[in-house]
Design a protein around this motif. Structure first.
Motif, mmCIF file in Angstrom:
data_model
loop_
_atom_site.group_PDB
_atom_site.id
_atom_site.type_symbol
_atom_site.label_atom_id
_atom_site.label_comp_id
_atom_site.label_asym_id
_atom_site.label_seq_id
_atom_site.Cartn_x
_atom_site.Cartn_y
_atom_site.Cartn_z
ATOM 1 N N SER A 1 -9.971 -67.772 52.277
ATOM 2 C CA SER A 1 -9.734 -66.333 52.084
ATOM 3 C C SER A 1 -8.323 -65.954 52.507
ATOM 4 C CB SER A 1 -10.741 -65.539 52.913
ATOM 5 O OG SER A 1 -10.556 -65.833 54.284
ATOM 6 N N GLU A 2 -7.881 -64.822 51.987
ATOM 7 C CA GLU A 2 -6.596 -64.275 52.409
ATOM 8 C C GLU A 2 -6.858 -63.076 53.312
ATOM 9 O OE1 GLU A 2 -2.592 -62.100 50.696
ATOM 10 O OE2 GLU A 2 -4.157 -62.714 49.289
ATOM 11 N N VAL A 3 -6.351 -63.150 54.547
ATOM 12 C CA VAL A 3 -6.571 -62.047 55.486
ATOM 13 C C VAL A 3 -5.522 -60.969 55.245
ATOM 14 C CG1 VAL A 3 -6.747 -61.388 57.910
ATOM 15 C CG2 VAL A 3 -7.469 -63.658 57.192
ATOM 16 N N LYS A 4 -5.984 -59.737 55.034
ATOM 17 C CA LYS A 4 -5.016 -58.683 54.747
ATOM 18 C C LYS A 4 -4.926 -57.610 55.834
ATOM 19 C CE LYS A 4 -4.989 -59.178 49.762
ATOM 20 N NZ LYS A 4 -5.112 -58.482 48.476
ATOM 21 N N GLU A 5 -5.809 -57.699 56.830
ATOM 22 C CA GLU A 5 -5.681 -56.716 57.912
ATOM 23 C C GLU A 5 -6.408 -57.194 59.155
ATOM 24 O OE1 GLU A 5 -5.292 -52.200 57.446
ATOM 25 O OE2 GLU A 5 -7.415 -52.475 57.903
ATOM 26 N N TYR A 6 -5.853 -56.810 60.284
ATOM 27 C CA TYR A 6 -6.451 -57.082 61.593
ATOM 28 C C TYR A 6 -6.533 -55.742 62.314
ATOM 29 C CZ TYR A 6 -6.537 -58.591 66.526
ATOM 30 O OH TYR A 6 -6.839 -58.753 67.848
ATOM 31 N N LYS B 1 -11.585 -56.789 64.148
ATOM 32 C CA LYS B 1 -12.121 -57.024 62.811
ATOM 33 C C LYS B 1 -11.019 -57.491 61.873
ATOM 34 C CE LYS B 1 -13.687 -54.436 58.828
ATOM 35 N NZ LYS B 1 -13.805 -53.156 58.182
ATOM 36 N N GLU B 2 -11.353 -58.423 60.996
ATOM 37 C CA GLU B 2 -10.396 -58.851 59.974
ATOM 38 C C GLU B 2 -10.994 -58.653 58.595
ATOM 39 O OE1 GLU B 2 -7.854 -62.388 62.225
ATOM 40 O OE2 GLU B 2 -9.365 -62.926 60.758
ATOM 41 N N MET B 3 -10.108 -58.392 57.636
ATOM 42 C CA MET B 3 -10.531 -58.264 56.237
ATOM 43 C C MET B 3 -10.131 -59.532 55.500
ATOM 44 S SD MET B 3 -12.081 -55.441 55.628
ATOM 45 C CE MET B 3 -11.858 -54.810 53.975
ATOM 46 N N HIS B 4 -11.125 -60.291 55.064
ATOM 47 C CA HIS B 4 -10.889 -61.566 54.371
ATOM 48 C C HIS B 4 -11.115 -61.392 52.873
ATOM 49 C CE1 HIS B 4 -10.700 -64.440 57.850
ATOM 50 N NE2 HIS B 4 -11.067 -63.322 58.437
ATOM 51 N N PHE B 5 -10.071 -61.557 52.103
ATOM 52 C CA PHE B 5 -10.199 -61.343 50.655
ATOM 53 C C PHE B 5 -10.506 -62.638 49.908
ATOM 54 C CE2 PHE B 5 -9.352 -56.944 49.577
ATOM 55 C CZ PHE B 5 -9.085 -56.454 50.839
ATOM 56 N N LEU B 6 -11.455 -62.521 48.974
ATOM 57 C CA LEU B 6 -11.872 -63.631 48.113
ATOM 58 C C LEU B 6 -12.288 -63.024 46.780
ATOM 59 C CD1 LEU B 6 -14.206 -65.619 50.559
ATOM 60 C CD2 LEU B 6 -12.217 -66.591 49.405
ATOM 61 N N PRO B 7 -12.219 -63.805 45.688
ATOM 62 C CA PRO B 7 -12.702 -63.267 44.402
ATOM 63 C C PRO B 7 -14.194 -62.921 44.494
ATOM 64 C CG PRO B 7 -11.491 -65.330 44.086
ATOM 65 C CD PRO B 7 -11.658 -65.159 45.560
ATOM 66 N N LYS C 1 -16.918 -55.796 47.965
ATOM 67 C CA LYS C 1 -16.759 -56.280 46.593
ATOM 68 C C LYS C 1 -15.913 -57.534 46.556
ATOM 69 C CE LYS C 1 -17.222 -52.267 43.829
ATOM 70 N NZ LYS C 1 -16.510 -51.002 43.829
ATOM 71 N N GLU C 2 -14.685 -57.426 47.029
ATOM 72 C CA GLU C 2 -13.758 -58.555 46.950
ATOM 73 C C GLU C 2 -13.214 -58.931 48.312
ATOM 74 O OE1 GLU C 2 -10.978 -57.162 43.993
ATOM 75 O OE2 GLU C 2 -12.126 -58.249 42.473
ATOM 76 N N SER C 3 -13.976 -58.647 49.320
ATOM 77 C CA SER C 3 -13.552 -59.031 50.672
ATOM 78 C C SER C 3 -14.777 -59.164 51.558
ATOM 79 C CB SER C 3 -12.594 -57.985 51.250
ATOM 80 O OG SER C 3 -13.228 -56.734 51.355
ATOM 81 N N ILE C 4 -14.558 -59.845 52.682
ATOM 82 C CA ILE C 4 -15.616 -59.992 53.677
ATOM 83 C C ILE C 4 -15.054 -59.465 55.000
ATOM 84 C CG2 ILE C 4 -17.094 -61.637 54.889
ATOM 85 C CD1 ILE C 4 -16.831 -63.513 52.493
ATOM 86 N N SER C 5 -15.788 -58.550 55.611
ATOM 87 C CA SER C 5 -15.376 -58.033 56.916
ATOM 88 C C SER C 5 -15.965 -58.935 57.982
ATOM 89 C CB SER C 5 -15.918 -56.618 57.149
ATOM 90 O OG SER C 5 -15.561 -55.770 56.095
ATOM 91 N N VAL C 6 -15.106 -59.458 58.840
ATOM 92 C CA VAL C 6 -15.572 -60.328 59.918
ATOM 93 C C VAL C 6 -15.093 -59.734 61.235
ATOM 94 C CG1 VAL C 6 -15.547 -62.651 60.870
ATOM 95 C CG2 VAL C 6 -15.300 -62.319 58.411
ATOM 96 N N GLY C 7 -16.014 -59.509 62.147
ATOM 97 C CA GLY C 7 -15.588 -58.881 63.396
ATOM 98 C C GLY C 7 -16.508 -59.213 64.538
ATOM 99 N N LEU C 8 -16.094 -58.734 65.693
ATOM 100 C CA LEU C 8 -16.822 -59.062 66.908
ATOM 101 C C LEU C 8 -16.438 -58.045 67.984
ATOM 102 C CD1 LEU C 8 -17.194 -62.611 68.148
ATOM 103 C CD2 LEU C 8 -16.154 -61.003 69.700
#
Ligand SMILES: Cc1cc2nc3c(=O)[nH]c(=O)nc-3n(C[C@H](O)[C@H](O)[C@H](O)COP(=O)(O)OP(=O)(O)OC[C@H]3O[C@@H](n4cnc5c(N)ncnc54)[C@H](O)[C@@H]3O)c2cc1C
Ligand code: SF4
Lengths: 435, 99
Positions: A274-279, A189-195, A233-240
């Motif tokens: 987006s800016e990825v802040k965690e994997y 899973k990655e955390m993608h940050f966006l406004p 709120k300010e991020s999108i969780s994308v995972g698989l």
């Protein structure tokens, strides 16, 4: 280190452990909770959809205090082929109710909040402390734990094993088997940050509204697996995630699979810029009903992911964990208030409560699903999604071919690829497992 | 664009993460082996943190600093004795900021 004896020691400050600790502490029991992470949540991963009903049963006013991301008003299911997705979107303004039904959360924040609530009720939480061994008396009854901190053993009347799917204590003490490769999925899973405004535009939402997407199809390359895209709120969780046994058989890299999912033409625009802040990576128990170990014994109970209490079909886990922790806490409280000992016989009350709850009833309903997904993976996750995409294209694309011919093409592509008997068989097997 | 360039390096992904490494105390160890089993060799693809690599000589090597503590290698390789798997000391290892 700790001389006093506790009513209960809870291993883990995840969903199950926090629910158990809160339930017991708020009823006046003396609870010690151990967490190996620096803070609760620092080892835990979730998509993460939170189901309000199960939290409410523990902390009714949680909406005022808990760190919640977005209230879900829309669910999308995507069946994916390489360049297309066929989707079903379910959006309902009724979900904009004051008491939302589902929310997205960020586990490191939620777990910290949840553990603080238990502490406020008197539970003692020791972080950065790994329980390394269960202590048993001469009759085999669990009577406490040893930790990796200096000092001797810590004693309690009962140990609640809420140590998660990869817990070592229960397996090393042979209270439950080590999960088999076919019973666990590996998810990345990655955390993608966006406004926030950008997320709201892209997903057609406003305020604290949220959307979640579950995706299946060729993204898992014929393995039993699912992808997800959840709005915070300010991020999108994308995972698989896919079954570990399938990953092993196909020698596939989960990181690369995630990269391909992110590049899919239906997904890429949602997370562009987006800016990825965690994997992160974590296992998910997917063995279902048949993989549930013995849930209690002399001086111990097992809750949550550690007991494989996870509904892979509905992607529910945290709520089953939480409910099992709460019911374990209630059972232990009842036993203690009668001044009875925490024998296996008395602790069977926990199993009885769990059997009567949605947790076991739901898992029983889908008990044949894990086997089906395992044996039929390449049909369900590769062949059908491609066929559906083809059928949709036949339906939608206008190119002068008469409709009757287009329909024929669609039917014959289904029959050719899977065979009439195969199709029928798959439908029957699926209907049976769903029943 | 080559197939390699399609994918982000796993190290780059890990770079975003927060770790507290217990220097000199790896929590996972590989037993010495001549030829890795199918599962151990599969870990060179499967480990989400890319901790397992295949050496020129054919053995599988492990650098566990970037480990995400998912437990996949434990599920596949602990039973056979090819690896030993423990948690890092309390407070050490991966520290998820979000999870
Ligand atoms: C990618 C992903 C997406 C998911 N999405 C969803 C979702 O959207 N909705 C949902 O409901 N569920 C979801 N789940 C499932 C959900 O996260 C789990 O079901 C849930 O976290 C289980 O809670 P638990 O308390 O049983 O275990 P965990 O949350 O894993 O907690 C176990 C705790 O025990 C601690 N621990 C373990 N051993 C020791 C020890 N020896 N000493 C001290 N501490 C110890 C660990 O550090 C951890 O804090 C998802 C899971 C994953 C991986
Ligand atoms: S636990 Fe997971 S991340 Fe760590 S080495 Fe094993 S497979 Fe890799």
């Amino acid at each position: 280190m700790i001389e006093e004896k506790f009513d209960a020691i809870v291993i883990g400050a995840g969903m199950a452990g926090n629910a158990a600790a809160f339930t017991m502490a708020s009823r006046g029991l003396k609870v010690l909770q151990l967490e190996r992470g620096e803070y609760p949540g620092s080892k835990n991963v979730q998509g993460g959809i939170l189901y309000a009903d199960m939290v409410e049963k523990i902390i009714p006013e949680f909406r005022n205090e808990a760190p919640l991301e977005r209230r879900l008003i829309e669910q999308r299911f995507w069946l994916m082929s390489d360049n297309a997705h066929t989707g079903m979107h379910y959006r309902n303004d009724d979900f904009n109710e004051e008491k939302g039904n589902r929310y997205t959360i960020i586990r490191s924040q939620f777990d910290r909040w949840f553990a603080k609530e238990s502490q406020a009720k008197g539970a003692i939480l020791l972080c950065e402390t790994t329980a390394v061994e269960l202590i048993r008396d001469g009759y085999g009854k669990v009577i406490g734990v040893r930790t990796d901190r200096s000092g001797g053993p810590i004693h309690a009347d009962v140990v609640v094993l809420a140590e998660g799917v990869n817990g070592l204590l229960g397996t090393r003490a042979e209270l439950r088997p080590r999960p088999q490769a076919s019973q666990v999925a590996l998810a990345v899973k990655e955390m993608h940050f966006l406004p926030a405004e950008v997320i709201e535009q892209r997903f057609n939402i406003k305020g604290d509204e949220g959307v979640v997407i579950e995706a299946a199809g060729t993204i898992s390359k014929g393995m039993a697996g699912m992808g997800f895209i959840y709005t915070n709120k300010e991020s999108i969780s994308v995972g698989l995630g896919c079954l570990v046994s399938d990953f092993a058989e196909n020698q596939t890299s989960p990181a690369q699979l995630l990269d391909l999912f992110k590049k899919h033409p239906s997904v890429a625009p949602l997370i562009a810029g987006s800016e990825v802040k965690e994997y992160a990576a974590h296992l998910i128990p997917e063995g279902g009903y048949n993989a549930i170990p013995k849930l209690f014994g002399e001086g111990y109970v097992i809750c949550g992911d550690a007991a494989q209490l996870n509904n892979a079909v509905h992607r529910e886990g945290s709520n089953l964990a939480m409910t099992s922790g709460r019911l374990a806490g209630e059972a232990i409280f009842q036993i203690k208030s009668r001044r009875d000992p925490c024998t296996a016989q008395n602790l069977s009350l926990y199993k009885k409560l769990l059997d009567d709850s949605f947790v076991i009833k739901d898992l029983k309903k889908y008990k044949d699903m894990p086997d089906l997904l395992h044996t039929q993976a390449s049909n369900l996750f590769l062949t059908y999604p491609q066929l559906v995409a083809k059928a949709m294209e036949n339906f939608v694309r206008v190119d002068g071919t008469p409709k009757i011919e287009k329909e024929k093409n669609t039917f014959s592509s289904f029959r050719k690829t899977r065979g009439a008997l195969g199709l029928l068989g798959d439908a029957v097997r699926f209907a049976r497992a769903w029943r | 664009m080559g197939i390699e360039a399609q994918f982000q390096k796993v190290e780059e992904k890990l770079y975003q993460n927060r770790y507290l490494v217990d220097a000199g105390q790896p929590h996972i160890k590989i037993a010495p082996h001549e030829k890795p089993s199918k599962n151990l060799l599969a870990m060179t693809h499967l480990c989400p943190a890319g901790c397992y690599t295949e050496a020129e000589s054919g053995q599988v090597e492990l650098a566990a600093d970037g480990c995400l503590e998912c437990g996949t290698c434990r599920v596949l390789c602990e039973e056979s004795g090819e690896i030993t798997w423990n948690y890092p000391r309390g407070g050490y290892g991966i520290l998820f900021k979000f999870g």
